[in-house]
Enzyme design. Structure first.
Site, PDB file in Angstrom:
ATOM      1  CG  HIS A  11      -1.852   1.148   1.258  1.00  0.00           C
ATOM      2  ND1 HIS A  11      -3.169   1.044   0.888  1.00  0.00           N
ATOM      3  CD2 HIS A  11      -1.661   2.448   1.578  1.00  0.00           C
ATOM      4  CE1 HIS A  11      -3.755   2.232   0.990  1.00  0.00           C
ATOM      5  NE2 HIS A  11      -2.856   3.096   1.407  1.00  0.00           N
ATOM      6  CB  CYS A  12       2.167   3.258  -2.637  1.00  0.00           C
ATOM      7  SG  CYS A  12       3.427   4.513  -2.894  1.00  0.00           S
TER       8      CYS A  12
END
Lengths: 144, 461
Positions: free
Chosen positions: B188-189
């Protein structure tokens, strides 16, 4: 038992149960469904007929996900246009998905509906399962 | 625990919903049919009527965009005129192309569905529960929910996801920030404000590669600019004073280059070996962990093939069908139930599309409480004890011989839906779930009763 049955009649026009054909991950993450014949369908449909349907579906999904010159070309073209080309063009996968929907509809009309079964397009279930709804005939005894 | 607030959903909603549903029914008849994104259970935000998807906490996406736009703006405004005059006109052209590429890739990464797997329908979940329970029903505690399969002659464990109620496909992971299972989950960026998964990994990769080129390009041009200025008989300090914006750009680019180039290199390695960040961090396929000859079962053992597959392979479709319409059968009761349940209990200020989430969470909390509080008693498999509050209504519908509303293999969801038909709609993010579960559950009850005594159950008083 009888009370249960009549309650079902009051609540539902046609009782039904569902069978789920799960994914086969033996070859990796490609979309492929198990061809094992579920026992609940034994009295309803030919094993061979069912396996043929699932196999055709598997082949269609393999065609959609095939890695080859055409898909690489599509991918490279998309990359070069910063993926804006997908806004106007339908991907190869989407075209095959439409083909799969037509095939399932066709199978339902010709083979499954006359036997009181209904195939649900796996895309509606997130490509997790092939859902087969078994419609019970009210005139026959208790539910299965 | 966050899930506590959802515990009281059942008894009060049961008593209230019939009347309020009648009130609202006539009003809601004219309501427009709703799209599926409005009842999506994950923590996502939708824009443009479902066309655009973003994680709920968009993280630092505005900062990322802002940094890129500001740096490029300064570059075009202050450095380009000098460089065009002294070098070539292609500098702003190349800069412009790179900038556009970066922004488009970033927006595509942020706004694309990363490969979210829709949650299992209640029928599917019940079917899976049945399979798990029949295999391990005599154990003291609920069996650890994993399933082993063979992929390319290698054993891979599939885990059961309690939120999505299904066995996760290989390479799929559940993102707690977005509350979704994502296929080929990378990470998850927060910079991008979204998960990076199967469908947007190529956009993410092109974003970081083009960003590396852009930052290197700007860094190089700014250095050239200052050097050229200082060569015209001025000192370095004077050159910098003449063009202060260049210093700002230098600082930003200098710090970005380290991280972005490093990230690009790391992801190039991942792409070449067909790995995800998740797998690399966990060391799933590292040689230290695997004793016999094994490695990544997904790799094609050829760098070029791996790259082509990951980056240029066919674009898989979105599985969540955001813009599809909910069928009218569910749309009307859903609104009524939403109105009823919203007024009845304290809800966090979520928008209306979270009603399905509430039901999923209440089911999840029930399942979790099963696991925690009943692990010492080898009683009915999950689902049975919790039907006792609803048992009053449930048993009136079942035959008297079904003394225990214990239905091994049928998850708590059927009791919920049986007791309140209006709840049916909340379960479905799928219009095909129109056949109410009462009948299969009831029919299964008659089947399973024969086996129930083997497991041991609490008869209802």
């Amino acid at each position: 038992m009888a009370e249960t049955h009549s309650l079902q009649d009051l609540q539902q026009p046609a009782a039904s149960s569902k069978v789920f054909v799960q994914r086969d991950y033996g070859s990796g993450t490609i979309s492929k469904f198990q061809t094992k014949f579920p026992s609940e369908l034994e009295s309803r449909i030919d094993k061979q007929q069912f396996e043929e349907t699932i196999q055709t579906l598997n082949n269609l999904y393999a065609e959609a996900e095939k890695l080859g010159g055409k898909s690489y070309l599509e991918g490279c073209l998309a990359c070069l246009t910063a993926y804006t080309v997908f806004l106007c063009m339908e991907t190869h996968y989407e075209k095959v998905l439409k083909k799969i929907s037509r095939y399932i509809k066709d199978q339902n009309e010709k083979i499954y509906a006359p036997r009181g079964l209904l195939l649900t397009d796996p895309i509606e279930r997130g490509l997790r399962v092939v859902e087969i709804t078994i419609f019970e005939d009210r005139n026959i005894g208790s539910g299965r | 625990m966050k899930n506590c607030e959802y515990q009281q959903i059942d008894p009060r909603a049961l008593s209230v919903s019939p009347s309020s549903a009648q009130q609202n029914h006539t009003e809601k008849k004219v309501q427009r049919s709703r799209r599926k994104w409005e009842v999506f259970p994950g923590k996502n935000k939708f824009f443009c009527d479902g066309r655009v998807i973003l994680a709920r906490h968009s993280g630092v996406l505005p900062l990322t965009l802002g940094l890129i736009v500001v740096t490029c703006g300064l570059f075009f405004a202050f450095d380009c005129p000098f460089l065009v005059e002294h070098l070539t006109v292609f500098i702003p052209v190349i800069g412009g192309v790179l900038f556009l590429f970066v922004v488009i890739s970033l927006l595509r990464t942020s706004f694309t569905d990363p490969g979210i797997l829709p949650r299992a329908t209640p029928d599917e979940a019940a079917d899976i529960e049945k399979q798990i329970d029949t295999s391990g029903s005599s154990t003291y505690r609920p069996p650890p929910r994993t399933k082993e399969i063979l992929i390319n002659q290698q054993v891979v464990k599939l885990k059961y996801c309690f939120t999505c109620k299904m066995f996760r496909p290989p390479r799929t992971s559940h993102c707690s920030l977005c509350d979704n299972c994502v296929e080929r989950f990378d990470h998850h960026c927060p910079w991008v404000g979204n998960c990076v998964g199967k469908r947007n990994y190529r956009f993410f990769y092109s974003f970081i590669i083009s960003l590396s080129f852009l930052t290197s390009f700007i860094f190089g041009c700014v250095v050239t600019h200052i050097t050229l200025r200082s060569q015209e008989g001025k000192s370095l300090i004077q050159a910098v004073q003449e063009s202060p914006a260049s210093v700002v750009e230098l600082v930003i680019c200098f710090f970005s280059i380290w991280s972005v180039l490093g990230l690009s290199g790391f992801h190039t390695y991942l792409v070449a070996s067909n790995l995800t960040t998740n797998e690399d961090i966990k060391g799933s396929w590292s040689s230290k962990r695997c004793t016999e000859e094994s490695g990544n079962p997904y790799s094609y053992n050829n760098i070029i093939t791996n790259c082509c597959v990951t980056l240029c392979g066919p674009m898989p479709p979105s599985l969540i069908d955001r813009r599809g319409f909910l069928s009218v059968v569910e749309a009307t009761p859903a609104a009524a139930a939403a109105a009823a349940s919203a007024s009845e209990m304290e809800l966090p200020p979520f928008p209306a599309k979270n009603e399905a989430n509430m039901c999923t969470r209440s089911t999840k909390s029930v399942l979790e409480r099963m696991v925690h509080s009943f692990d010492s008693r080898g009683l009915c498999p999950p689902g049975a004890p919790k039907t006792t509050p609803l048992g009053v209504e449930v048993s009136s519908m079942a035959t008297p011989s079904a003394g225990c509303s214990c239905q091994p293999g049928v998850a708590p969801c059927p009791p919920f839906s049986r007791s309140s038909k209006r709840r049916d709609s909340l379960h479905s993010s799928n219009p095909a779930f129109r056949l109410a579960s009462p009948s299969p559950s009831l029919s299964r009850t008659t089947l399973i009763l024969g086996d129930a005594h083997d497991i041991g159950f609490i008869p209802l008083p």
